[in-house]
Write an enzyme that holds these catalytic residues in place. Structure first.
Site, mmCIF file in Angstrom:
data_model
loop_
_atom_site.group_PDB
_atom_site.id
_atom_site.type_symbol
_atom_site.label_atom_id
_atom_site.label_comp_id
_atom_site.label_asym_id
_atom_site.label_seq_id
_atom_site.Cartn_x
_atom_site.Cartn_y
_atom_site.Cartn_z
ATOM 1 N N ASP A 36 0.833 -1.209 0.000
ATOM 2 C CA ASP A 36 0.000 0.000 0.000
ATOM 3 C C ASP A 36 0.869 1.262 0.000
ATOM 4 O OD1 ASP A 36 -1.355 -2.274 1.021
ATOM 5 O OD2 ASP A 36 -2.844 -1.033 2.026
ATOM 6 N N HIS A 95 -1.130 4.393 -0.561
ATOM 7 C CA HIS A 95 -2.198 5.260 -0.033
ATOM 8 C C HIS A 95 -1.945 6.757 -0.187
ATOM 9 C CE1 HIS A 95 -5.321 2.706 1.496
ATOM 10 N NE2 HIS A 95 -4.483 1.948 2.191
ATOM 11 N N ASP A 155 -4.151 -0.572 -3.288
ATOM 12 C CA ASP A 155 -4.288 0.519 -2.306
ATOM 13 C C ASP A 155 -3.258 1.616 -2.534
ATOM 14 O OD1 ASP A 155 -6.392 -0.923 -1.272
ATOM 15 O OD2 ASP A 155 -5.731 -0.803 0.800
ATOM 16 N N ASP A 166 -6.579 6.810 -1.888
ATOM 17 C CA ASP A 166 -7.339 7.028 -0.648
ATOM 18 C C ASP A 166 -6.423 7.338 0.537
ATOM 19 O OD1 ASP A 166 -9.920 6.884 -1.605
ATOM 20 O OD2 ASP A 166 -10.185 4.761 -1.142
ATOM 21 N N ARG A 167 -7.024 8.018 1.514
ATOM 22 C CA ARG A 167 -6.381 8.411 2.776
ATOM 23 C C ARG A 167 -5.325 9.495 2.572
ATOM 24 N NH1 ARG A 167 -8.072 5.727 7.205
ATOM 25 N NH2 ARG A 167 -8.989 3.657 6.954
ATOM 26 N N ASN A 172 -8.433 -3.239 -2.171
ATOM 27 C CA ASN A 172 -9.812 -2.974 -1.742
ATOM 28 C C ASN A 172 -10.153 -1.483 -1.804
ATOM 29 O OD1 ASN A 172 -8.030 -2.771 0.667
ATOM 30 N ND2 ASN A 172 -9.931 -2.247 1.724
ATOM 31 N N HIS A 173 -9.133 -0.610 -1.907
ATOM 32 C CA HIS A 173 -9.414 0.824 -2.036
ATOM 33 C C HIS A 173 -9.511 1.285 -3.481
ATOM 34 C CE1 HIS A 173 -9.571 2.736 1.971
ATOM 35 N NE2 HIS A 173 -8.987 1.606 2.334
ATOM 36 N N HIS A 231 -3.745 -8.613 -2.983
ATOM 37 C CA HIS A 231 -3.799 -7.536 -1.992
ATOM 38 C C HIS A 231 -4.174 -8.009 -0.593
ATOM 39 C CE1 HIS A 231 -4.096 -3.536 -0.386
ATOM 40 N NE2 HIS A 231 -5.277 -3.846 0.108
ATOM 41 N N ARG A 279 -11.691 -6.700 10.781
ATOM 42 C CA ARG A 279 -12.161 -5.495 10.099
ATOM 43 C C ARG A 279 -13.680 -5.377 10.070
ATOM 44 N NH1 ARG A 279 -8.037 -3.605 6.573
ATOM 45 N NH2 ARG A 279 -6.342 -5.101 6.478
ATOM 46 N N HIS A 325 -2.256 -4.736 2.459
ATOM 47 C CA HIS A 325 -3.561 -4.563 3.112
ATOM 48 C C HIS A 325 -3.494 -4.170 4.589
ATOM 49 C CE1 HIS A 325 -7.864 -4.996 3.194
ATOM 50 N NE2 HIS A 325 -7.915 -6.185 3.758
#
Length: 477
Positions: free
Chosen positions: A220, A222, A249, A252-253, A281-282, A330, A380, A407
């Site tokens: 990730d 991000h 990923d 995002d964020r 997943n993002h 991922h 999660r 992840h």
């Protein structure tokens, strides 16, 4: 001599200190020990819920907050934390119920009223998107006439003719470092070119590492563009002999998600057979609407750019098989032991744009390892967890040395689990400016030995993570 209750309080205080230092793992450990000594104190569960939120274990946070509420039905903070955890996994109706309880029990809490209003807004938005979702929605590229789109004479950046060039990427990197954008015509060209390339790739890309080459696997990132620049500074830029695989990923964020997405896509266009991207997943609509990428696309470019990225994300491969030895995906493994590499090969990802709540695609993007054997509920609150025996069987059945996944934050940037057969790599150091973790990447040469490298975060312009998130609820997580 101290009593058991006094020992529990001391552990809680240690947990609070670790929490203040952003050491979520130690904080959770201390709160857990306090709970073991005094299982009837709701504060310990509530504190652990908050530490679980910070480490993205939202399912565990919901369970902890629920226990705190059972012990003290008037514990407002526990309802609040459970609502935040529900929000994080997009269970807005459950969050709404808890925010309503908070406002009822603490009518003077202005922040809770704001969160309640925000939650109601999100539910309306989600219902709106569901109502307009249709299977044959036209592409956002329809009506986009790139040939007649003019790049103004005063545009001071490099230009694309019909193909990507190393010179364009060098110029783009400098622009991004200096807070500049590239022309939207080039944004459209990059996304559309890469969407076509990745659409034609297999759901599981299969690659070998040639004698004079190496492959770097990254986890990730991000939207942490400046940390990605540090990774490239330390490890070298992608080239014909230095291949890269980004394991999902990348958006995002972090608040430079468009910069990372465009950079990775530009390299994919330039080097389609030596630069690889797995979906995370993002790279999905519902996450992008909550965690900032949609808002960032609209703020820096426009809504059409987000829609084109969304279409391209759904075309990305879900896994990469390296030398028939390592499966890179991922999230992780499956709820059914019978799943094989052939099942992944046969999975038609183009029939299902978003991963949904069940099935192979969802599990590939969402699941996590656990230390206990067997399978367990997800920390999660989405997907499930798999133990060392599951990993061992999967590797044996499919002739693999290990799976490599991302992840999850790892404090050292990577971790070898399940007797070395499950490897997590995470490439966003000081994640979201709030976790004191290192980043990592893995270099693999023609001998297929894994060489782990760690790196630290570097300074970045004063823009906070989640700056483009379209709701204030996510600032809590």
């Amino acid at each position: 001599m101290t009593t058991t209750e006094e020992q529990a309080v001391a552990l809680k205080n240690e947990g609070n200190k670790a929490f203040a230092a952003h050491d979520w793992v130690t904080a959770i450990d201390c709160y857990t020990k306090a709970i073991e000594l005094n299982p009837n104190e709701p504060t310990y569960y509530s504190n652990r819920a908050q530490a679980n939120i910070k480490s993205e274990a939202y399912g565990y946070a919901i369970a902890d907050a629920t226990k705190a509420i059972e012990l003290n039905p008037n514990f407002v903070k526990a309802y609040y934390r459970r609502a935040v955890a529900y929000t994080a996994i997009l269970k807005s109706r459950d969050a709404l119920r808890d925010f309503k309880t908070v406002v009822k029990k603490a009518p003077n809490d202005k922040d809770a009223k704001l969160k309640l209003a925000e939650c109601e807004k999100i539910i309306k938005k989600v219902e709106f998107f569901r109502a307009i979702e249709i299977g044959d929605e036209p592409s956002a590229a329809e009506g986009l006439d790139l040939d007649s789109m003019v790049v103004e004479a005063d545009y001071d950046g490099a230009r694309i003719d019909k193909k990507m060039t190393p010179e364009f990427i060098t110029d783009m990197l400098e622009r991004f470092k200096n807070g500049k954008k590239i022309h939207k015509k080039y944004v459209y060209q990059i996304i559309l070119a890469v969407k076509k390339i990745v659409y034609d790739e297999a759901t599981m890309v299969e690659i070998d590492i040639e004698d004079d080459s190496q492959l770097t696997v990254c986890g990730d990132t991000h939207g942490q563009f400046f940390d990605l620049m540090e990774l490239f500074r330390l490890n070298g830029l992608p080239s014909e002999k230095h291949h890269y695989l980004f394991n999902g990923d990348f958006v995002d964020r972090g608040s430079w998600s468009t910069e990372i997405a465009l950079l990775l896509y530009a390299y994919k266009w330039l080097r389609p057979s030596s630069f690889f991207i797995n979906r995370g997943n993002h790279e999905t609509d519902d996450m992008n609407r909550v965690y900032g990428f949609e808002g960032e696309c609209k703020a820096k470019y426009n809504e059409r750019v987000f829609k084109l990225f969304s279409e391209s994300f759904s075309a990305l491969p879900l896994a990469t098989l390296i030398g028939k030895k390592y499966l890179v995906l991922h999230g992780g493994l499956f709820s059914d032991d019978k799943v094989t590499l052939d099942d992944i090969r046969k999975l038609n990802r183009h029939n299902q744009r978003q991963p949904g709540q069940a099935g192979l695609m969802m599990e590939m993007l969402w699941t996590d390892p656990q230390t206990e054997p067997g399978r367990g509920p997800s920390k999660r609150g989405v997907g499930m967890q798999f133990g060392p025996d599951i990993t061992k069987r999967f590797c044996e059945n499919n002739g693999l040395d290990a799976i490599i996944r991302s992840h999850e934050v790892r404090m050292e940037g990577y971790e070898e689990e399940h007797d070395g057969k499950c490897i997590t790599v995470f490439s966003a150091p000081k994640y979201c400016d709030s976790t004191e973790n290192k980043g990592a990447y893995i270099n693999i040469g023609p001998d297929y030995k894994l060489k782990f490298h760690k790196f630290d975060a570097v300074p970045h312009p004063n823009i906070k993570p989640m700056a483009y998130a379209n709701n204030s609820l996510m600032s809590m997580t």
